[in-house]
Design a protein around this motif. Structure first.
Motif, mmCIF file in Angstrom:
data_model
loop_
_atom_site.group_PDB
_atom_site.id
_atom_site.type_symbol
_atom_site.label_atom_id
_atom_site.label_comp_id
_atom_site.label_asym_id
_atom_site.label_seq_id
_atom_site.Cartn_x
_atom_site.Cartn_y
_atom_site.Cartn_z
ATOM 1 N N VAL A 207 0.733 -1.248 -0.113
ATOM 2 C CA VAL A 207 -0.174 0.008 -0.126
ATOM 3 C C VAL A 207 1.020 1.178 0.026
ATOM 4 N N TYR A 208 1.775 1.354 0.690
ATOM 5 C CA TYR A 208 2.754 2.517 0.875
ATOM 6 C C TYR A 208 3.429 2.886 -0.452
ATOM 7 N N LEU A 212 3.093 6.075 -2.863
ATOM 8 C CA LEU A 212 4.428 6.641 -3.466
ATOM 9 C C LEU A 212 4.292 6.876 -4.935
ATOM 10 N N SER A 213 3.943 5.845 -5.467
ATOM 11 C CA SER A 213 3.577 6.143 -6.912
ATOM 12 C C SER A 213 2.618 6.701 -7.518
ATOM 13 N N ARG A 214 1.764 7.343 -6.488
ATOM 14 C CA ARG A 214 0.547 8.327 -6.832
ATOM 15 C C ARG A 214 0.811 9.818 -6.340
ATOM 16 N N GLY A 215 2.280 9.860 -5.901
ATOM 17 C CA GLY A 215 2.592 11.183 -5.449
ATOM 18 C C GLY A 215 2.385 11.416 -3.920
#
Length: 256
Positions: A207-208, A212-215
């Motif tokens: 989930v983390y 991160l990949s979504r900003g």
């Protein structure tokens, strides 16, 4: 996942207390609890006044007394400890029904029961009138540290997921002949708890990374100025109970 996440203690209603913004209810509950804790234990009348305030709020929130009393059993371990204090306390003693009880222990036990019960009632009323999502929103508007509100938010969002995972693991154990009621099978139960922890950790990592990949930068979007934030009038309405409680505590301190 974006639902309100109402908890088992929440009682849906359209009462005036339910309609108050969460931040004012949280602040009022904390201020009320501080007033109760600051009250001298000898001022027994003051705790009766606090109970009347709690009863008035419960009636306004349409929370019945039976519901409060049943949920208050969570404090039973503290009550049992308080009952033991008169027998274990030192100092001056008084005879009650043929038993020599410590005066200081009697006051100490009363202090724990009275203040603990009032604190539990105040917390239950907050939980009964505020959804878990609104509690997080209220804490954020009160400028609670972001790390705490984020942890609480993720815990509430994924608690049902973990409970479901634990239920599936239990069904799998039982289907294979395991029964944790037997003492010699506790090792398997403990291993299951460890496996659940590892699964939760791995899920959290995924989930983390997805965040991160979504900003995600370490902070959640602020809601302090969002729609529904408390007005001055609502703050004044919610301040009624803690102001009255503070007046009772001040009077008790002067008279004691």
């Amino acid at each position: 996942m974006g639902a309100g996440h109402a908890h088992v203690l929440y009682r849906e209603s359209g009462s005036p207390v339910h309609r108050l913004p969460p931040e004012v209810k949280i602040a009022a509950m904390v201020a009320f609890t501080i007033a109760v804790v600051a009250t001298p234990r000898e001022a027994i009348w003051a705790f009766g006044a606090y109970a009347l305030l709690v009863a008035a709020v419960a009636a306004l929130a349409r929370v019945d007394a039976r519901w409060l009393l049943v949920r208050s059993t969570i404090e039973l371990p503290f009550v049992l400890f308080a009952v033991a204090l008169p027998f274990l306390g030192a100092g001056e003693r008084v005879e009650v029904l043929g038993l020599g009880l410590s005066v200081d222990g009697l006051y100490g036990g009363w202090n724990i029961v009275a203040k603990g019960t009032l604190g539990v009632w105040a917390s239950l009323l907050l939980a009964a009138t505020t959804t878990t999502r609104d509690l997080i929103v209220g804490l954020d508007r009160l400028r609670c540290p972001q790390i705490l509100t984020q942890i609480a938010t993720f815990m509430l969002r994924y608690l049902d997921v973990l409970v479901g995972e634990a239920r599936r693991m239990r069904i799998a154990r039982v289907s294979r002949g395991d029964d944790p009621r037997f003492l010699w099978q506790l090792r398997g139960f403990a291993a299951g708890i460890g496996a659940l922890f590892l699964r939760a950790y791995e899920r959290g990592e995924r989930v983390y990374l997805a965040m991160l990949s979504r900003g995600y930068t370490g902070r959640m979007p602020t809601v302090g100025q969002g729609a529904g934030a408390a007005t001055t009038g609502q703050w004044l309405v919610a301040a009624t109970v803690p102001i009255l409680a503070g007046s009772v505590a001040a009077t008790a301190a002067v008279l004691t």
